[in-house]
Enzyme design. Structure first.
Site, PDB file in Angstrom:
ATOM      1  N   GLY A  32      16.957  -2.247 -20.349  1.00 36.76           N
ATOM      2  CA  GLY A  32      16.481  -2.462 -18.981  1.00 36.76           C
ATOM      3  C   GLY A  32      17.558  -2.177 -17.952  1.00 36.76           C
ATOM      4  CB  ALA A  33      19.571  -2.966 -15.652  1.00 35.69           C
ATOM      5  CG  HIS A  38      17.781   3.837 -18.679  1.00 35.55           C
ATOM      6  ND1 HIS A  38      18.467   3.082 -17.762  1.00 35.55           N
ATOM      7  CD2 HIS A  38      18.249   3.468 -19.895  1.00 35.55           C
ATOM      8  CE1 HIS A  38      19.312   2.279 -18.396  1.00 35.55           C
ATOM      9  NE2 HIS A  38      19.208   2.489 -19.690  1.00 35.55           N
ATOM     10  CD  GLN A 154      23.721   2.780 -28.449  1.00 34.21           C
ATOM     11  OE1 GLN A 154      23.961   1.595 -28.368  1.00 34.21           O
ATOM     12  NE2 GLN A 154      22.974   3.414 -27.565  1.00 34.21           N
TER      13      GLN A 154
HETATM   14  O1  PAF Z   1      21.993   1.791 -25.444  1.00 33.40           O
HETATM   15  C1  PAF Z   1      21.376   0.724 -25.274  1.00 33.40           C
HETATM   16  O2  PAF Z   1      20.823   0.452 -24.206  1.00 33.40           O
HETATM   17  C2  PAF Z   1      21.306  -0.285 -26.418  1.00 33.40           C
HETATM   18  O3  PAF Z   1      22.471  -0.282 -27.161  1.00 33.40           O
HETATM   19  C3  PAF Z   1      20.069  -0.079 -27.306  1.00 33.40           C
HETATM   20  C4  PAF Z   1      20.119   1.258 -28.036  1.00 33.40           C
HETATM   21  C5  PAF Z   1      18.799  -0.168 -26.495  1.00 33.40           C
HETATM   22  C6  PAF Z   1      20.024  -1.174 -28.381  1.00 33.40           C
HETATM   23  O4  PAF Z   1      19.941  -2.432 -27.816  1.00 33.40           O
END
Ligand code: PAF
Length: 283
Positions: A32-33, A38, A154
Site C-alpha cells: 500500500g501507500a 506501483h 527482493q
Molecule cells: O515490495 C513490497 O512491497 C513487499 O516486500 C511485498 C513484495 C509486497 C511483500 O510484502
C-alpha cells in the site's frame, strides 16, 4: 471499480474463476501507500493480462523490531482511489489473522541471494518477504506477478524461491520509476523532511557516478569509493554501496551484467536504489 476483497477464499475463487474462463490474471503484491511506481506495475500487468489483482498488506514479518512497521502509512481509501482509473479487477486487503492464522509455524527461508546486503542489515527480512509472497501466491493464484526493480535483491529472492519450489508463476520485473531529480519512488519517501528530500538525490547521483566509472573502465574498488564519497558528502549514513553480479550478488565478472546497489539512511528514513551495469566484455 475494483472489488475490495478481504477473505482469501473469496480472492482465490475469483482468480480461479477468471482462469477457468480462459483469462490471464496478473498480480501486483504491495504494502500500500501506492505511488507512480506501483501504478507502473499495475499498468504493465494490465497490458499483459486480462484481469489484474493488487494486494495491499503491510506484512509484519518483514519488519525488524526497531523498524517502521507501526508508522508505515496505510491509506487504503486513497490507494483504492488511485487504482480506480487503472482497470484493476480486485484489491485484496487481508487482515493479519487471515495471512498468519493463529499458531502458524511455517517460514520460507531462502539463502543464496537473500544472504548479503539486506540479509545482513535486516536479519529475517527476506524470510518475511518470501513467506508472505508465497502465501499471497496461494491466495491469488495468478499466471504472472509484477515486482519493481528498485527492490532488486527482493526480485532475486522471489525468483529463486519460485524456481526452487516450482511455483507455477511468471515473475516480471519492471523498471524503477523516478522523481524528476532521479530519486526512486518509494512509499518511505513520505518520511523525508524538506532538507532530507533535497539531500536524498545523492542516492541516485551515486549510481550515476557508478555507471560513469563502470563505462570508463574503473575498478570496482574505485567505483565503490566514488559512490561512498557522493553519499557521504550529503550526509547519508551508508549501509552499503557495492558493485556485484546482477544475478548472484557475488563479486562481478566481466562476462555477466553487474549491478550497483546502494542503501543508506537519512535521519530515520532508509533509502535503497540500484543501477544495472552491462557486462564489460559485451561492450
Ligand atoms: O515490495 C513490497 O512491497 C513487499 O516486500 C511485498 C513484495 C509486497 C511483500 O510484502
Amino acid at each position: 471499480m475494483a472489488e475490495l476483497i478481504r477473505d482469501p477464499v473469496v480472492m482465490r475463487e475469483r482468480v480461479l474463476a477468471a482462469r477457468g474462463a480462459g483469462r490471464r490474471v496478473g498480480f501486483v503484491p504491495t504494502m500500500g501507500a501506492l505511488h507512480a511506481g506501483h501504478v507502473s506495475l499495475v499498468e504493465r500487468a494490465g497490458t499483459d493480462c486480462d484481469d489484474v489483482a493488487v494486494s495491499i498488506f503491510v506484512n509484519p514479518t518483514q519488519f525488524g523490531p526497531h523498524e517502521d512497521f507501526d508508522r508505515y502509512p496505510r491509506p487504503l481509501q486513497a490507494d483504492c482511489r488511485l487504482l480506480e482509473p487503472h482497470r484493476v479487477a480486485w484489491v485484496f486487503a487481508p487482515d493479519a489473522a487471515a495471512m498468519y492464522p493463529p499458531g502458524n509455524a511455517t517460514q520460507v527461508v531462502v539463502s543464496g541471494p537473500a544472504a548479503p546486503f539486506e540479509g545482513v542489515i535486516r536479519p529475517g527480512h527476506f524470510a518475511g518477504v518470501a513467506t508472505v509472497v508465497l502465501t499471497l501466491f496461494q491466495m491469488v493464484p495468478s499466471q504472472a506477478a509484477y515486482f519493481g526493480a528498485k527492490d532488486w535483491q527482493q526480485t532475486r529472492v522471489v525468483m529463486r524461491m519460485v524456481r526452487d519450489l516450482a511455483v507455477p508463476i511468471e515473475i516480471v520485473v519492471c523498471p524503477t520509476v523516478r522523481e524528476p531529480d532521479g530519486l526512486a519512488m518509494s512509499s518511505r519517501n513520505a518520511y523525508l523532511s524538506d532538507t532530507e528530500r533535497t539531500r536524498a538525490v545523492a542516492v541516485s547521483e551515486s549510481l550515476i557516478r557508478a555507471e560513469e566509472g563502470w563505462r570508463s573502465g574503473r575498478s570496482v574498488a574505485e567505483i565503490e569509493a566514488a559512490m561512498r564519497e557522493t553519499l557521504e558528502r550529503r550526509g547519508i549514513a551508508i549501509d552499503y554501496a557495492a558493485v556485484v553480479d546482477a544475478e548472484s550478488l557475488a563479486p562481478p565478472t566481466p562476462d555477466a551484467d553487474s549491478i550497483a546497489l546502494v542503501a543508506g539512511r537519512l535521519g530515520s528514513t532508509r533509502l535503497i536504489d540500484n543501477r544495472l551495469l552491462p557486462a564489460r566484455a559485451a561492450r
